[in-house]
Each structure stands twice: as C-alpha cells, then as structure tokens.
Design a protein around this motif. Structure first.
Motif, PDB file in Angstrom:
ATOM      1  N   GLY A 132       0.802  -1.222   0.000  1.00 62.43           N
ATOM      2  CA  GLY A 132       0.000   0.000   0.000  1.00 62.43           C
ATOM      3  C   GLY A 132       0.832   1.267   0.000  1.00 62.43           C
ATOM      4  N   PHE A 133       2.164   1.134   0.147  1.00 61.01           N
ATOM      5  CA  PHE A 133       3.045   2.308   0.129  1.00 61.01           C
ATOM      6  C   PHE A 133       2.995   2.948  -1.258  1.00 61.01           C
ATOM      7  N   ASN A 134       2.824   4.255  -1.321  1.00 59.90           N
ATOM      8  CA  ASN A 134       2.714   4.978  -2.586  1.00 59.90           C
ATOM      9  C   ASN A 134       4.081   5.557  -2.952  1.00 59.90           C
ATOM     10  N   LEU A 135       4.720   4.945  -3.940  1.00 63.07           N
ATOM     11  CA  LEU A 135       6.044   5.396  -4.367  1.00 63.07           C
ATOM     12  C   LEU A 135       5.991   6.787  -4.981  1.00 63.07           C
ATOM     13  N   MET A 136       4.861   7.107  -5.591  1.00 61.79           N
ATOM     14  CA  MET A 136       4.766   8.373  -6.313  1.00 61.79           C
ATOM     15  C   MET A 136       4.700   9.567  -5.364  1.00 61.79           C
ATOM     16  N   THR A 137       4.023   9.388  -4.244  1.00 65.76           N
ATOM     17  CA  THR A 137       3.809  10.531  -3.347  1.00 65.76           C
ATOM     18  C   THR A 137       4.637  10.472  -2.069  1.00 65.76           C
ATOM     19  N   SER A 138       5.124   9.275  -1.688  1.00 61.17           N
ATOM     20  CA  SER A 138       5.741   9.137  -0.368  1.00 61.17           C
ATOM     21  C   SER A 138       7.259   9.022  -0.376  1.00 61.17           C
ATOM     22  N   LEU A 139       7.870   8.821  -1.548  1.00 58.29           N
ATOM     23  CA  LEU A 139       9.334   8.748  -1.582  1.00 58.29           C
ATOM     24  C   LEU A 139       9.924  10.119  -1.274  1.00 58.29           C
ATOM     25  N   ARG A 140      10.899  10.166  -0.362  1.00 58.62           N
ATOM     26  CA  ARG A 140      11.519  11.433   0.017  1.00 58.62           C
ATOM     27  C   ARG A 140      12.881  11.634  -0.661  1.00 58.62           C
ATOM     28  N   ASP A 141      13.584  10.559  -0.934  1.00 61.80           N
ATOM     29  CA  ASP A 141      14.895  10.659  -1.587  1.00 61.80           C
ATOM     30  C   ASP A 141      14.670  11.029  -3.057  1.00 61.80           C
ATOM     31  N   GLU A 142      15.140  12.207  -3.475  1.00 58.90           N
ATOM     32  CA  GLU A 142      14.876  12.711  -4.819  1.00 58.90           C
ATOM     33  C   GLU A 142      15.479  11.820  -5.904  1.00 58.90           C
ATOM     34  N   LYS A 143      16.677  11.281  -5.644  1.00 61.41           N
ATOM     35  CA  LYS A 143      17.314  10.413  -6.648  1.00 61.41           C
ATOM     36  C   LYS A 143      16.540   9.106  -6.805  1.00 61.41           C
ATOM     37  N   MET A 144      16.092   8.551  -5.679  1.00 62.55           N
ATOM     38  CA  MET A 144      15.300   7.331  -5.748  1.00 62.55           C
ATOM     39  C   MET A 144      13.965   7.599  -6.438  1.00 62.55           C
ATOM     40  N   LYS A 145      13.374   8.749  -6.177  1.00 67.29           N
ATOM     41  CA  LYS A 145      12.104   9.102  -6.795  1.00 67.29           C
ATOM     42  C   LYS A 145      12.273   9.281  -8.301  1.00 67.29           C
ATOM     43  N   ALA A 146      13.392   9.887  -8.705  1.00 65.46           N
ATOM     44  CA  ALA A 146      13.654  10.081 -10.136  1.00 65.46           C
ATOM     45  C   ALA A 146      13.815   8.731 -10.834  1.00 65.46           C
ATOM     46  N   ALA A 147      14.450   7.768 -10.154  1.00 64.31           N
ATOM     47  CA  ALA A 147      14.616   6.427 -10.723  1.00 64.31           C
ATOM     48  C   ALA A 147      13.257   5.763 -10.908  1.00 64.31           C
ATOM     49  N   PHE A 148      12.361   5.920  -9.911  1.00 68.35           N
ATOM     50  CA  PHE A 148      11.022   5.344 -10.025  1.00 68.35           C
ATOM     51  C   PHE A 148      10.230   6.006 -11.153  1.00 68.35           C
TER      52      PHE A 148
END
Length: 642
Positions: A314-330
């Motif tokens: 249920g974790f939302n990768l789109m809204t809950s990731l805080r690490d910008e580099k990890m979010k960019a990879a997703f």
C-alpha cells in the motif's frame, strides 16, 4: 407467282412462330430478316433493326464477347463454312446479363460466292445461371467438407448408459487413430477409449448433471489413442431425454486440447518456479500498479527495509518517496524506461543505514500502456565493504609500487655508478697488460705472454659487459645521449673485428669479411654502433661450434627507379647452434636466453640482443634474425645512409 409468295409466306410464318431467334443479312451485312424470337431475346422490334449493319448492331448491344463474335462472323464469311458459338455474354437494354448460343450459316449464290448470312440465337441465360449455381453449390459443399475434415472437432451421438455406446461419430475420429466403424459396429464402446483413471470421475459428472435436470454438461478428461498414447480432450454435450424425461442419449462434440493442457501445465510449473524465486530470492522484490502503489513484496524486502509487511503493501512510491534520486529512478518507469538508484537507505524503525541498489522496470500491456512495474532492492553492504577493502589494498599497492620504483631507480643509479667505477680500472688493466704483452716494459717469455693474452681476452669481455650495463643504465635513467655524425660502417666493423680476433682465434673459428671499403656513410653514434657490432659478433663467436665459420657482409640497397634514401644492409652469419623458429620473436627481450642452461654452457647476461635492438632503433633502422636450429644464424641490420 402467287404460289411462290404463298410458300415464302408460309416459311416466314413458321420462322416467326418458333422461339429460337433467326436472323439473316445480305452480302453487305445489312439485316434482312429478324424473327419474333429475335425480338423477344433482344427486347426490340424487328422494324427498328431491319436494314441495320449486323456488326454495328452487335456493338450497340454491349455484347461482352463482341470481338469474338465479329471474328467468328468474318471467318464464316471467308471460309463459307458454318460455325457454332456458345455462351456469348451480352448486356440487354434493361441492363440484364444474358448468355446466347447459336450457329452462323453462310448463304452461297449459284456461282459459289458469298451471298449473305443466316444465324440462329438461343437464350441460354437460365441454363447458365443454373450451371453457375450448381458449381457454386458444389464448390461451397467441397469447402465445407474440407473445413469439416480439417476441423479438430469430433461429433458424437452416445446412448445414455454406463459404457456410452456410440451411435454416430464423425470421420475425423481418425486423428486418434480410429475409424467410425470401430464404434458404430459395436466392437468398442466410448468408455473403452477413456483413460481408466478418468472414466469414473467422468461418469459421476454426467450422472450428476442428468440427476440435476441440466440440459448440458462439459468436462475435460484423458483418452487413449489406438496406439495407446494419452491425449487430453474437452467434451461439451446436450442431454436429450425421452417422453418420460429419462436421459436417452448425449449429443455433443469432443476437441483435442492436449497442446493447450500441456501449455497450461507448463505455465503453472513456470509460475511455481518463479514464485519460488520470488519468495526465496536474496533480493528484495516488489511490484506496484500504475499509480505507484506497492501490491506485493517478498520476505527479503521486509528484511532489507526493516519494515513490517503491512507498511510496505500500500506504500505509494509516487507521493511518499523522500529521496529525490530514488524518486527520479522510479519516475523513469512512467516513461516506459528502467530506473536505477544506488545510495543509502535509512530505516524509520531502527537506527540503521543500509547501502542499497534499486532497479525499477516498467510493466507494459500489449496495447503499449503502463500497467505498473517491478522493483528490485539489493543490500550491497558486503559489496561496499569489499570495495573499501579493495580501495585500501589498491592504495597499499600504489605505495608499494612507489617504493619499488624508488628501489628500481636506486638500482639503476647504483648500476650506473658501479659501471662507471668499473670502467676506469678495467681500462687501466687493459692498457698496462698490453704494454707488458708487447714488450714495451721489458722482455717476457712465452708463458708470460700467453698468460697476458688470457688477461687481455677476459678484459675485453669484461669491457663489453660493462659497456652493455652502462648503456642499459642510461636507458633506464633517461640519460642516454647519442652523438650523431657521418661514420663509416666498414671502419667500425674493422675495428671491432680487430678487437675480437683473439677470441675468434682462441675458439678456432674462421672469419670471412665481404664489406666494400667505399660503402656510403651512415649518420650514427660511433661508440653505440661499435657496441652494436661487438654484441652481435660476440654472439656469433659464443654460440658457434669449434672450427666453425663467421661471415660478415655489407652492401648498399636502393629501390630501383626511386631517388629515396638508401640503406646499408649488414649480415652477420654463423654456423653455430641456431635458434628454434618459435623462440625468435622473444630473443630481443631483456635478459632473455633461448635455453636456461645457456648461461652455464656459454655464459652471458642475456643483454646483447636487447642492447643491439635499442641501438638500431635509436638509429631509425631495422634488425631481424633468420635462424634454423643446429644449422646457424644470420642477423640482419639495416641502417639508413647519411
């Protein structure tokens, strides 16, 4: 005359009364007779046609085969022989397609000349259409028969009973190796073909549907071919009941589904295998939907992240990731690309930082849209430790290498200093020994002179070794300097051979020189070239057989017809032990010797050819060797002219 007119009128009446079209033209092709049958067929009045040119009239009727008709008409007119025609197509005035057949008969006058034409016309459109319909029907029936024969569906009619006796089965039962008569003759019941383990469950399924009043039932089970092979089939049948509502027979189809069944089983097996990989992989694996919400994960991911499963699902990768580099990879997944991230993950539940490597891959539908993706998380703690250890080891190697370089420089400097220090006393030893040997310092007896000759020979060899060491030390320290001038190769070789003659005579060798005195000069360093030929001649002496031969040759070479700079080609040949062909490429390496026992048998440092090649390279020349084991060696040196 009235009798004749009556007869003509009678004949015309007859011709107008028949429903076959009859027409006639005169010798000019103008229509002179057009009966009622023609009027019916062509849907026109004879009065409108009489006097018209028949060929022009045919064109006006839009006859599809008018060219064929006109050609036939002209042939009959030319040959004066009747000719039939069949199935000529024509479009009528109301646009209908008709087909006609008939005969063209030429009229001949008393002189045997063409005098006109009579033709008959029969409308065969209805017959033609019937033929076409018949052919179309036969073709359709044939196509249906082919489709039926090639169809995988087998039609059955079973009597309702424990063994399911067969009343009818279609011909394509042959795909299982049987023929219809195997069943319809009573030799076999349908139950004889069913795989034994599946017969009971099939009959239970049928009885259950019959008892429940169902009209249809379907079941998958195995059958045995005539050869005993097992095949999977799918049956779907209608339960037909009698007037008392008792099941009377089953009417249905059976389809071979072996390929699909095996594919399904293979798919299940693959799914099982991949589930085992998913569950037991040391990598953390999870999948997410197109909104970035995690749907599944394995236990390894829970262990790596240090989070309970309910917080991951249920974790939302789109809204809950805080690490910008990890979010960019997703977010790369949303563009249908793979994304990569490497960094440190900080647990929210325990005071722990874990180095991880993350990979995100898109899941794309057949329509090309994103339906989600897969994430793989790897704990790279051990790899990081190994990298740090490797980094430290590399640094230690670098320090050790610098120390080795320092030691190597010290060695080179020591070698250079020792060589210089050795050179001074050796020159003195050689000089004073020469003075004593030639009697300058007083008379000596023969034994003393022989002893001094041994001293001089070994002094010369020692000088040669020291010079080689000096040359190499200068190369290593970068202090090598060449003093180029115009020098005579013949003079240098003469001086070298004079110095080496004591060694040549001692070994009992013969020396043959073929070196013109008028050879062009070369631009070179006199001392280096003397060292070059000393090394080469020393090898020719050292590795030669007693009583062997040494040949020194030199000549000028130029390419014919060209004014380019010439070269001096020097060859030094011996009749000694030779060199194996496969070892020739290695002999110019420093300290290399063909045989490790050579040092013990022949002596030497393994520096001679290395020094020789270095000197030739400094002079922009070439050096190579031709040799044959136990047959001798020739060393070639090419030096450019001054």
């Amino acid at each position: 005359m009235s009798g004749i007119n009556d007869i003509e009128g009678f004949h015309r009446k007859i011709l107008n009364s028949i429903w076959i079209g009859v027409w006639a033209v005169d010798r000019n092709e103008n229509i002179t007779f057009f009966n009622k049958g023609m009027e019916y067929i062509f849907r026109t009045s004879g009065d409108r046609v009489l006097g018209t040119n028949v060929l022009q009239y045919i064109k006006e009727q839009s006859m599809r085969d008018q060219k064929h008709f006109c050609e036939l008409f002209c042939r009959v007119k030319r040959t004066l022989k009747p000719a039939p025609y069949d199935s000529l197509s024509m479009i009528t005035r109301n646009g209908s397609l008709t087909y006609q057949s008939g005969v063209l008969v030429p009229l001949i006058d008393d002189m045997g000349n063409y005098d006109g034409m009579v033709g008959t016309v029969e409308d065969i459109t209805e017959r033609k259409l019937i033929e076409k319909q018949t052919l179309d029907y036969l073709k359709t029936e044939k196509e249906l028969e082919n489709i039926y024969k090639s169809s995988p569906v087998i039609a059955f009619l079973w009597l309702a009973g424990d063994n399911r006796p067969v009343e009818y089965v279609s011909d394509n039962i042959h795909q299982f190796g049987y023929i219809p008569e195997d069943f319809t003759s009573g030799k076999m019941d349908y139950s004889d073909m069913i795989y034994p383990d599946d017969l009971g469950p099939l009959m239970f399924h049928i009885r259950k549907h019959e008892a429940e009043g169902n009209d249809y039932f379907s079941q998958q089970y195995r059958i045995l071919t005539k050869k005993g092979n097992v095949r999977w089939v799918s049956e779907r049948s209608l339960i037909v009941r009698d007037e008392n509502d008792v099941p009377a027979y089953h009417q249905g189809i059976v389809v071979d589904i072996t390929v699909q069944k095996r594919s399904h089983e293979a798919l299940l097996e693959a799914e099982k295998k991949y589930r085992l990989i998913f569950e037991n992989s040391p990598l953390g694996i999870f999948d997410f939907d197109k909104e970035g919400i995690v749907r599944h994960c394995n236990d390894s991911l829970i262990k790596i992240l240090g989070l309970p499963k309910e917080e991951i699902i249920g974790f939302n990768l789109m809204t809950s990731l805080r690490d910008e580099k990890m979010k960019a990879a997703f977010e790369s997944v949303l563009s249908k690309n793979s994304g990569y991230y490497e960094g440190e993950y900080r647990s929210t539940t325990v005071d722990k930082t874990t180095p991880i490597r993350a990979c995100y891959s898109p899941n794309i539908s057949e329509a090309g849209s994103i339906v989600g993706g897969i994430g793989i998380i790897e704990d790279i703690t051990e790899r990081k430790k190994a990298e740090e250890a490797l980094k430290e080891y590399t640094q230690e190697l670098a320090r050790a290498n610098e120390e080795l370089k320092s030691l190597d420089r010290m060695k080179d400097e020591f070698l250079s200093n020792v060589s210089h220090e050795l050179n001074t006393p050796i020159v003195s030893i050689k000089g004073y020994s020469t003075l004593v040997c030639d009697g300058t310092l007083g008379d000596i007896n023969d034994k003393q002179k022989d002893a001094l000759m041994v001293v001089l020979r070994n002094t010369q060899r020692l000088i040669h070794v020291v010079n080689s060491l000096l040359y190499i030390s200068m190369i290593q320290t970068g202090s090598l300097e060449c003093r180029f001038e115009d020098v005579s190769i013949s003079d240098i070789i003469d001086n070298v051979t004079d110095d080496m003659m004591p060694l040549i005579r001692q070994k009992g060798l013969s020396l043959q020189k073929d070196i013109p005195a008028d050879l062009p000069s070369v631009r070179g360093d006199r001392e280096k070239l003397a060292l070059l030929f000393t090394d080469l001649l020393d090898n020719a002496i050292k590795f030669n057989d007693p009583d062997g031969q040494i040949i020194l040759e030199a000549e000028e070479e130029r390419q014919e017809g060209k004014e380019e700079q010439g070269t001096i080609h020097i060859r030094i040949t011996d009749t000694g032990i030779g060199i194996p062909e496969e070892l020739i490429p290695k002999i110019f390496q420093r300290f290399y010797q063909v045989d490790s026992s050579a040092k013990r048998k022949y002596g030497g440092t393994g520096l001679g050819l290395y020094v020789s090649k270095s000197i030739v390279d400094e002079h922009k020349g070439r050096i190579w060797i031709e040799s044959e084991k136990d047959a001798g060696t020739t060393v070639h040196v090419m030096l450019p002219e001054a």
